[in-house]
Enzyme design. Structure first.
Site, PDB file in Angstrom:
ATOM      1  N   TYR A  53       0.872  -1.288   0.661  1.00  0.00           N
ATOM      2  CA  TYR A  53       0.279   0.175   0.068  1.00  0.00           C
ATOM      3  C   TYR A  53       0.893   1.366   0.087  1.00  0.00           C
ATOM      4  O   TYR A  53       2.105   1.124   0.221  1.00  0.00           O
ATOM      5  CB  TYR A  53      -1.294  -0.271   1.576  1.00  0.00           C
ATOM      6  CG  TYR A  53      -2.052   0.890   0.709  1.00  0.00           C
ATOM      7  CD1 TYR A  53      -3.087   1.001   0.484  1.00  0.00           C
ATOM      8  CD2 TYR A  53      -2.262   1.652   2.335  1.00  0.00           C
ATOM      9  CE1 TYR A  53      -3.598   2.086   0.369  1.00  0.00           C
ATOM     10  CE2 TYR A  53      -2.951   2.763   1.742  1.00  0.00           C
ATOM     11  CZ  TYR A  53      -4.107   2.965   0.781  1.00  0.00           C
ATOM     12  OH  TYR A  53      -4.984   3.728   0.778  1.00  0.00           O
ATOM     13  N   TYR A 237      -7.725   4.383  -9.079  1.00  0.00           N
ATOM     14  CA  TYR A 237      -7.805   3.683  -7.524  1.00  0.00           C
ATOM     15  C   TYR A 237      -7.662   2.908  -6.971  1.00  0.00           C
ATOM     16  O   TYR A 237      -7.498   2.566  -6.072  1.00  0.00           O
ATOM     17  CB  TYR A 237      -9.772   4.653  -7.474  1.00  0.00           C
ATOM     18  CG  TYR A 237     -10.622   3.159  -7.296  1.00  0.00           C
ATOM     19  CD1 TYR A 237     -10.647   2.548  -6.196  1.00  0.00           C
ATOM     20  CD2 TYR A 237     -11.112   2.910  -8.042  1.00  0.00           C
ATOM     21  CE1 TYR A 237     -12.013   1.653  -5.787  1.00  0.00           C
ATOM     22  CE2 TYR A 237     -12.517   2.256  -7.920  1.00  0.00           C
ATOM     23  CZ  TYR A 237     -12.816   1.440  -6.495  1.00  0.00           C
ATOM     24  OH  TYR A 237     -13.511   0.778  -7.058  1.00  0.00           O
ATOM     25  N   LEU A 264      -8.012   8.357  -1.237  1.00  0.00           N
ATOM     26  CA  LEU A 264      -8.778   8.892  -0.297  1.00  0.00           C
ATOM     27  C   LEU A 264      -8.178   9.791   0.115  1.00  0.00           C
ATOM     28  O   LEU A 264      -7.758  11.186   1.050  1.00  0.00           O
ATOM     29  CB  LEU A 264      -9.386   7.811  -0.222  1.00  0.00           C
ATOM     30  CG  LEU A 264     -10.489   7.956   1.018  1.00  0.00           C
ATOM     31  CD1 LEU A 264     -11.571   9.522   0.212  1.00  0.00           C
ATOM     32  CD2 LEU A 264     -11.559   7.073   1.477  1.00  0.00           C
TER      33      LEU A 264
END
Length: 325
Positions: A53, A237, A264
């Site tokens: 991530y 995304y 986000l």
């Protein structure tokens, strides 16, 4: 009391995390003790465990970025919060646990509603909401195309689009996912493939498709780009395929399609408190009223964290995996 903790990252996410005893000190001024009611496992959580991530917490860490809880105790100086209230937990506080201590001012009181649905408020609904609004000025009747339509974000996007009077083209990677997306209210559901642009034109009668939403990457990005009308915007995304986005020259050069990214966490860093309040205010009301909800595939206790993470990491499931301590 238990917490789901990991002290390393690795390619098999369920192998690096364990349920271990949790000890908490007494609360101090300005704090509240909260019992966790529900916390989801998102794709970003799985990628955090594997180290893939874009933002990784220092180790050791407790998993979980969102959830809801019930206030059990507040410090004597705390006002506006009392035991028994349901609250939104602070983003990124490590929600995969039975209890936590938080600064009372960081806890957002929530209306009476299903805590499992409220637990999914912080990540997927804002992602879908903002991607529909931030990139293209869409009007009622306009078409939007998305892949990973059977995902959590995909489900919310279908519902939010319908509330706004938009029509959705929903792309999935397997035939077995079609029925569930149709049941969500997707206007058209198509299985991905190189001939997707032709099938999209047939489904829309040749109407323009101004916005595309991509969570897969690889060749799937190119398939969506080829479905967009001239000057269309494609927003990525995620990369469920594990591959980088691919977009052909015919889309970029000859039809002026633009590829953009959405994260986000970046939006929250840049948004004003008023913008965030407005966003959550609208989403909370939609969830509390039952207009916005997500499918839940299964729930697990914290003690079952390995099984829960394995289920969340599996590709073929219908709905979100939740931890319900």
């Amino acid at each position: 009391m238990l917490k789901a903790e990991y002290q390393a990252r690795g390619p098999v996410p369920q192998d690096v995390i364990d349920a271990v005893p949790l000890e908490l000190p007494p609360i101090t001024a300005g704090q509240a003790l909260v019992r966790v009611l529900a916390a989801p496992i998102n794709p970003s959580d799985v990628l955090t465990l594997t180290g893939e991530y874009g933002m990784l917490p220092p180790l050791p860490a407790i998993g979980g970025n969102e959830g809801v809880g019930e206030v059990l105790e507040v410090a004597a100086d705390v006002t506006g919060l009392e035991p028994g209230q349901t609250v939104l937990l602070p983003v990124g506080c490590g929600t995969w646990r039975t209890h936590l201590i938080a600064e009372a001012q960081q806890l957002i009181p929530l209306p009476s509603a299903d805590p499992k649905q409220l637990a999914m408020l912080t990540v997927n609904p804002p992602t879908a909401y903002l991607m529909l609004r931030e990139f293209v000025d869409l009007q009622p009747g306009d078409w939007v195309i998305q892949n990973a339509a059977n995902s959590g974000v995909g489900s919310y996007l279908i519902q939010l689009a319908k509330i706004r009077g938009l029509k959705t083209l929903n792309v999935v990677r397997r035939e077995s996912a079609v029925a569930a997306v149709e049941a969500e209210g997707g206007d058209r559901v198509l299985v991905d493939g190189p001939d997707l642009p032709r099938r999209v034109r047939e489904a829309t009668g040749g109407a323009p498709v101004k916005l595309g939403i991509d969570a897969v990457g690889g060749a799937s990005t190119d398939h969506l780009a080829a479905c967009l009308s001239e000057g269309g915007v494609l927003v990525n995304y995620g990369r469920m395929s594990g591959e980088p986005c691919q977009v052909g020259v015919s889309s970029l050069v000859f039809r002026d399609v633009t590829l953009k990214g959405f994260w986000l966490a970046r939006w929250f860093r840049q948004a004003s408190p008023q913008q965030q309040k407005q966003l959550f205010g609208e989403l909370i009301q939609l969830i509390a009223s039952g207009q916005l909800k997500a499918r839940i595939a299964a729930t697990y206790d914290i003690s079952q964290i390995k099984d829960a993470v394995a289920a969340a990491a599996a590709g073929a499931r219908d709905g979100k995996i939740l931890l319900v301590p």
